[in-house]
Design a protein around this motif. Structure first.
Motif, PDB file in Angstrom:
ATOM      1  N   VAL C 368     148.590 -43.975  48.876  1.00  0.00           N
ATOM      2  CA  VAL C 368     148.053 -43.784  47.532  1.00  0.00           C
ATOM      3  C   VAL C 368     147.030 -42.659  47.520  1.00  0.00           C
ATOM      4  N   PHE C 369     146.352 -42.472  48.654  1.00  0.00           N
ATOM      5  CA  PHE C 369     145.405 -41.370  48.751  1.00  0.00           C
ATOM      6  C   PHE C 369     146.103 -40.032  48.595  1.00  0.00           C
ATOM      7  N   GLU C 370     147.368 -39.991  49.079  1.00  0.00           N
ATOM      8  CA  GLU C 370     148.095 -38.732  49.038  1.00  0.00           C
ATOM      9  C   GLU C 370     148.818 -38.523  47.727  1.00  0.00           C
ATOM     10  N   ASP C 371     148.826 -39.495  46.875  1.00  0.00           N
ATOM     11  CA  ASP C 371     149.608 -39.417  45.643  1.00  0.00           C
ATOM     12  C   ASP C 371     149.147 -38.239  44.774  1.00  0.00           C
ATOM     13  N   ALA C 372     150.123 -37.470  44.255  1.00  0.00           N
ATOM     14  CA  ALA C 372     149.808 -36.239  43.508  1.00  0.00           C
ATOM     15  C   ALA C 372     149.015 -36.524  42.242  1.00  0.00           C
ATOM     16  N   ASP C 373     149.406 -37.519  41.482  1.00  0.00           N
ATOM     17  CA  ASP C 373     148.702 -37.829  40.225  1.00  0.00           C
ATOM     18  C   ASP C 373     147.250 -38.172  40.500  1.00  0.00           C
ATOM     19  N   ILE C 374     147.045 -38.975  41.551  1.00  0.00           N
ATOM     20  CA  ILE C 374     145.687 -39.392  41.881  1.00  0.00           C
ATOM     21  C   ILE C 374     144.855 -38.162  42.248  1.00  0.00           C
ATOM     22  N   LYS C 376     145.152 -35.236  41.331  1.00  0.00           N
ATOM     23  CA  LYS C 376     144.847 -34.392  40.171  1.00  0.00           C
ATOM     24  C   LYS C 376     143.701 -35.009  39.362  1.00  0.00           C
ATOM     25  N   GLN C 377     143.749 -36.342  39.236  1.00  0.00           N
ATOM     26  CA  GLN C 377     142.751 -36.999  38.402  1.00  0.00           C
ATOM     27  C   GLN C 377     141.398 -37.075  39.095  1.00  0.00           C
ATOM     28  N   TYR C 378     141.418 -37.215  40.409  1.00  0.00           N
ATOM     29  CA  TYR C 378     140.170 -37.360  41.155  1.00  0.00           C
ATOM     30  C   TYR C 378     140.093 -36.299  42.236  1.00  0.00           C
ATOM     31  N   PRO C 379     139.682 -35.101  41.892  1.00  0.00           N
ATOM     32  CA  PRO C 379     139.677 -34.010  42.879  1.00  0.00           C
ATOM     33  C   PRO C 379     138.751 -34.271  44.062  1.00  0.00           C
ATOM     34  N   TYR C 380     137.823 -35.195  43.932  1.00  0.00           N
ATOM     35  CA  TYR C 380     136.894 -35.395  45.052  1.00  0.00           C
ATOM     36  C   TYR C 380     137.453 -36.358  46.084  1.00  0.00           C
ATOM     37  N   ILE C 381     138.688 -36.739  45.909  1.00  0.00           N
ATOM     38  CA  ILE C 381     139.240 -37.770  46.778  1.00  0.00           C
ATOM     39  C   ILE C 381     139.308 -37.292  48.224  1.00  0.00           C
ATOM     40  N   ASP C 382     139.389 -35.969  48.398  1.00  0.00           N
ATOM     41  CA  ASP C 382     139.423 -35.469  49.771  1.00  0.00           C
ATOM     42  C   ASP C 382     138.141 -35.797  50.507  1.00  0.00           C
TER      43      ASP C 382
END
Lengths: 299, 306, 441
Positions: C368-374, C376-382
């Motif tokens: 889910v961390f790698e999911d494209a939609d996520i 896009k919505q949460y750019p700080y996820i990295d």
């Protein structure tokens, strides 16, 4: 004899505050009102603050340093407390449970108190002690065994699971208070009624209870408020949000984040559930005073 | 006349006793089921060692071992001391303030009904909200209490009242007095209203003043009510739970941990139901001692009530 | 004489109605609960199994959506979703009452990570090794959360969503002064002192009240100094050098460096966050959800917040405590298989994605961390990923609750308010913890 203790004369004289001399006038016009003002400030001060908090905008609520009053007042909290949660249902639950507990407790308690105060039989001390012992039980001591007991009877999540404990826990105060009051009444009152052709129970209902009205209504108010505000059992014995009474319901109020306490809503909900209680008391106490003036047995 | 004599002899007497037991029965049944049965099960449990976390250990019978542990448990004695301080200070303050309030309201004046209703507001508020409210009032950063004291120049800087070991217990006592004074006032007021007014009139005609009236007439006749009020209020105070639990959680450290909180933590945090039952039953014994004290030492009024 | 008579009559009438009400109401409620029970039984006999899910109150519509989706997709199982008070300890105490009575009314519940070993040891949970594929979980989930769900070699719960702590800082102030976000404790102290403006209350806010949250903070400093509470042999080592440094640092922040006011001893998550969000602090130690709150209406610092992993002692990597919520099955549930199926749905990648989008719930699944939609919505996820890879659970023991409440929390409070010296507080902490641990063996 019995006539001199009658309530009608008591209140008739009470209504007229005696004015003897300067000291008494000073008392009436200065000290008395001052103490009343202090009393009101003491009791209502924090509550006024509570009301004022409920009328603040969310912004002002968390401001550092906090702003004393929001102008204009924000009434939105009073609307949002009903939305998205079964708060109305919770208030109704509380009202039903508290009324039922009060009525049953008064019924059982007054019968018991009457027997203890006016009838003669062996074992009075033991019964008084047993009733008093219940007032010594810490709630947490009982919560787990009771949960087990009610679970077996499939009463968890039903109103009875709270009514039973509430009745039991308020019986001591009810019995002791009413016993003390019934004791104070003159011994020949029932006999007079019996002479008039009443049964012992009718004598009880029509003569004793009305004269002990201050005690009865005081007990009623205290029992009702106890049942209204009780938290531990209410949280443990009720499972679904719809069955909750008011205290656990308020603890369910959530802010916008997991760790937030929505002060505006909690204070609004608190005001909403406290004011009717106060109104109820206002209504009932007229009855207490009228109880004293309602014609008694005259000579 | 002839009727009243007949009422208390022979068959009518037996009927009176039967009636008495009948009237007492519902109360007895309620109490036996809802109160005594759980308490006895607590007593039974306290004679065993039972920790829910370790069911493999079973529930071995240990006799009075738990009670011996209790006697030597420093945390228990600390809780007992905290509870005594809170109960003693609260009940004392509430008695005095409640008496003042009751006397003030008893005297007829316009708006008396409103004042009596206002008096009930602290008692009517839910304890959980009351505790949170006082938490807010005592807030270290922007509480009203700090602001008030600072303005009155009683303190020099804001203090963390509920987080500091010496002041926390007084914060709890203050909040409790505020909340429960109405209870006392109401009971005392009810008692006051049963005192016949002619007694005051007669004494006044004889020239007695306010203070004498209070000492010689009010106080003695109010004694049963005071006893009931004190007794119940003390029993409640010793079992206090909701207010300190929400306000300080028993902290800081164990500075405000009451017997109830200790028992609660033992049961629900430590899952030690054996020792928790011991603490609960021990609490019951403590409260019973207090009640006995009232009834024996102070309570000729109680004996009269029987 | 007639007037009083009327009044007495009306009062009697009131009493009479009162009595009647008082007797009928309980009768009614008894009927109502009986009828309710019958309806449930009827639904069951019609082929649908009703299971109950007990979870803390949700302010978003995530849970509602998920339950509705599950219920509408199939008709064999109907999930009855029961919201509990939001406080974690309230939920814990309630579950203890229910489970101690062996009450089957709970089928699935959401458990905070410290409850799992406790309830597992109490034999209140169903071991999930037969119902779930351990290998699949090991491959697809972060290891930290799984570690917290395993006790005695068995799996007792499935991680549902994650939480970890970050260091929040005022990006605008740091950028203006040309200071990098602090990675070490020294850098934190320097930045907090230097960038604190006169109208601010604190340089750095954290949780110092006497409750579990303070213990959580303490663990982070303990690990940040390279220490631990128990060693591999189960001995208590918190009072060794790293522990001393960790607790001393907490005390110094208040009394020596003065970047945190003494009021911190009354602060829990809300207060610590509020001071920061109202613009009165330079940095905050807080859970991930604070980021969204700092950027929403009511915040005075919208767009000015930066996030970075927690700092540590020089040369070490900061480790956050894991705040994972798990789903477990009650041993007394009468519908074990159905419960497992519901959990499988709730911990699937699809459900976790919904949870993240609607409620900001960090998924424990890598995918889910790698999911494209996520992304896009949460750019700080990295920036979050390394935090989760480093995050650790608190000691996974059934007696952790007691150790925290009796050994850790009171001694932290005593040290922070200088009732006890740091070495004395740690010594007491260690001896109390050792006593409790010994009794647990």
């Amino acid at each position: 004899m019995a006539v001199t203790r009658l309530p009608s004369t008591v209140s008739a004289l009470q209504r007229r505050a005696p004015h003897h001399g300067l000291r008494s006038r000073l008392w009436s016009s200065l000290v008395h009102p001052l103490v009343i003002a202090l009393l009101l400030a003491f009791c209502l001060g924090p509550f006024v603050w509570l009301l004022e908090t409920s009328l603040k905008t969310a912004d002002d609520l968390y401001r550092i340093p906090p702003k004393l009053l929001s102008v204009p007042a924000d009434f939105r909290n009073y609307l949002t407390i009903w939305q998205g949660r079964p708060f109305l249902q919770n208030v109704i639950n509380s009202a039903v449970i508290a009324s039922a507990a009060t009525t049953i407790s008064l019924l059982i308690g007054s019968l018991c108190a009457y027997a203890l105060a006016r009838l003669r039989f062996r074992g009075k001390n033991m019964i008084l002690a047993m009733v008093l012992a219940v007032a010594m039980f810490p709630g947490i001591a009982i919560v787990s065994p009771l949960y087990l007991f009610f679970a077996r009877l499939q009463l968890i999540n039903s109103k009875l699971a709270l009514i039973f404990p509430y009745v039991t826990f308020t019986l001591p105060l009810c019995v002791w208070l009413l016993t003390a009051f019934f004791r104070e009444l003159p011994a020949d009152l029932e006999e007079a009624a019996l002479v008039d052709g009443a049964t012992p129970l009718q004598a009880f209902r029509k003569v004793i209870v009305p004269l002990a009205a201050p005690g009865v209504f005081t007990a009623a108010i205290l029992i009702f408020i106890f049942a209204w505000n009780e938290f531990l059992f209410a949280r443990t014995f009720m499972n679904s949000a719809e069955s909750y009474t008011v205290p656990p319901a308020i603890s369910m109020f959530e802010g916008t984040g997991t760790f937030e306490i929505p002060w505006g809503q909690i204070t609004a909900a608190s005001a909403v559930v406290t004011l009717p209680l106060v109104a109820l008391v206002l209504v009932f106490q007229r009855r207490i005073i009228s109880g004293l003036t309602a014609g008694a047995i005259k000579g | 006349m002839a009727l009243s004599v007949r009422r208390f002899t022979g068959g009518a007497r037996a009927a009176e006793v039967r009636l008495a037991y009948l009237l007492v029965a519902p109360a007895a049944v309620c109490i036996a089921l809802v109160a005594f049965y759980p308490l006895l099960s607590d007593l039974w449990l306290s004679l065993h060692s039972k920790n829910l976390r370790f069911p493999a250990r079973g529930e071995p019978f240990v006799g009075l071992q738990n009670y011996l542990t209790l006697m030597q448990d420093g945390r228990f004695w600390n809780a007992l001391r905290n509870t005594s301080v809170i109960a003693g200070a609260s009940v004392g303050a509430e008695l005095v303030l409640g008496m003042v309030a009751a006397l003030i309201i008893h005297r007829a004046f316009r708006g008396r009904g409103m004042v009596r209703a206002a008096l009930l507001v602290p008692w009517a508020m839910t304890t959980v909200v009351t505790a949170r409210m006082w938490d807010w009032i005592f807030n270290a950063n922007y509480g009203i209490f700090n602001a008030l004291l600072l303005n009155l120049r009683l303190i020099h800087a804001y203090r963390a009242w509920t987080a500091s070991a010496d002041s926390a217990i007084w914060a709890v006592i203050g909040a409790d007095v505020w909340k429960t004074m109405p209870f006392m006032a109401l009971l005392l007021l009810a008692g006051l209203q049963m005192i016949p007014f002619e007694l005051y009139e007669a004494a006044r005609i004889d020239g007695a003043g306010g203070w004498l009236l209070f000492w010689r007439i009010t106080l003695p006749l109010l004694r049963p009510s005071i006893l009931v009020a004190l007794l119940f209020r003390t029993l409640d105070a010793v079992r206090i739970f909701d207010l300190p639990f929400v306000l300080t959680g028993g902290g800081p450290g164990y500075a405000t941990e009451t017997l109830s909180i200790y028992a609660y933590r033992t049961l629900f945090t430590n899952l030690d139901f054996g020792y928790g039952a011991t603490l609960s039953f021990g609490m019951f014994l403590v409260v019973m001692v207090v009640a006995l004290f009232y009834v024996k030492v102070l309570g000729s009024g109680a004996a009269r009530a029987v | 004489m007639t007037e009083p008579l009327n009044r007495r009559v009306s009062r009697r009438a009131v009493l009479k109605t009162g009595v009647q009400l008082g007797l009928t109401l309980p009768a009614l409620s008894l009927i109502e609960s009986y009828a309710g029970g019958q309806t449930a039984a009827f639904a069951q006999s019609a082929g649908t199994v009703e299971i109950s899910w007990y979870v803390g109150k949700d302010v978003t519509d995530a849970n509602k959506t998920l339950v509705q989706t599950f219920n509408s997709r199939q008709s064999r199982i109907h999930v009855n979703w029961q919201e509990q008070p939001p406080s974690t300890s309230d939920q814990h105490d309630k579950y203890v009452s229910v489970l101690a009575a062996k009450d089957p009314s709970i089928d699935v519940f959401a458990l905070d990570i410290p409850f799992v070993p406790e309830f597992a040891s109490a034999q209140w949970l169903t071991p999930l090794d037969d119902l779930f594929d351990r290998a699949e979980l090991n491959k697809n989930f972060f290891s930290g959360p799984l570690k917290g769900a395993v006790y005695g070699g068995k799996l007792w719960a499935v991680p549902w969503y994650n939480n970890a702590a970050l260091l929040f800082y005022r990006k605008d102030l740091f950028d203006a002064a040309g200071v990098k976000p602090p990675a070490t404790y020294d850098a934190l102290v320097q930045a907090a002192s230097k960038l604190k403006t006169p109208d601010m209350e604190a340089g750095f806010t954290w949780q110092g009240s006497q409750y579990e949250g303070c213990a959580v903070d303490f663990f982070e400093y303990l690990w940040g100094h390279g220490g631990d509470f128990f060693n591999d042999k189960g001995e208590v080592i918190v009072d060794r050098a790293p522990g001393l440094k960790a607790l001393q640092f907490m005390v110094d922040m208040i009394h020596t460096y003065k970047i945190t006011p003494i009021a911190v001893t009354t602060w829990k998550e809300i207060e610590a966050r509020n001071v920061f969000v109202q613009g009165k602090a330079v940095c905050e130690r807080g859970w991930i959800g604070d980021y969204a709150i700092a950027n929403s209406a009511g915040s005075k610092i919208i767009g000015k917040v930066g996030i970075t992993p927690l700092p540590a002692a020089a040369g070490r990597k900061g480790q956050s405590v894991l705040g994972t919520w798990n789903l477990a099955i009650s041993k007394f549930s009468k519908h074990q298989k159905e419960a497992a199926e519901f959990i499988r749905f709730m911990t699937s990648a699809e459900a976790m994605k919904v949870g993240y989008q609607r409620a900001g719930r960090i998924p424990p699944r890598h995918a889910v961390f790698e999911d494209a939609d996520i992304r896009k919505q949460y750019p700080y996820i990295d920036e979050l990923k390394p935090v989760f890879e480093q995050a650790r659970p608190r000691p996974v023991r059934p007696d952790y609750g007691q150790i925290s409440a009796e050994a850790i929390q009171p001694n932290l409070a005593a040290a922070l308010t200088r009732q006890k010296s740091v070495p004395a507080a740690l010594k007491d902490m260690a001896s109390t913890a050792a006593r409790i641990a010994k009794a647990s063996r």
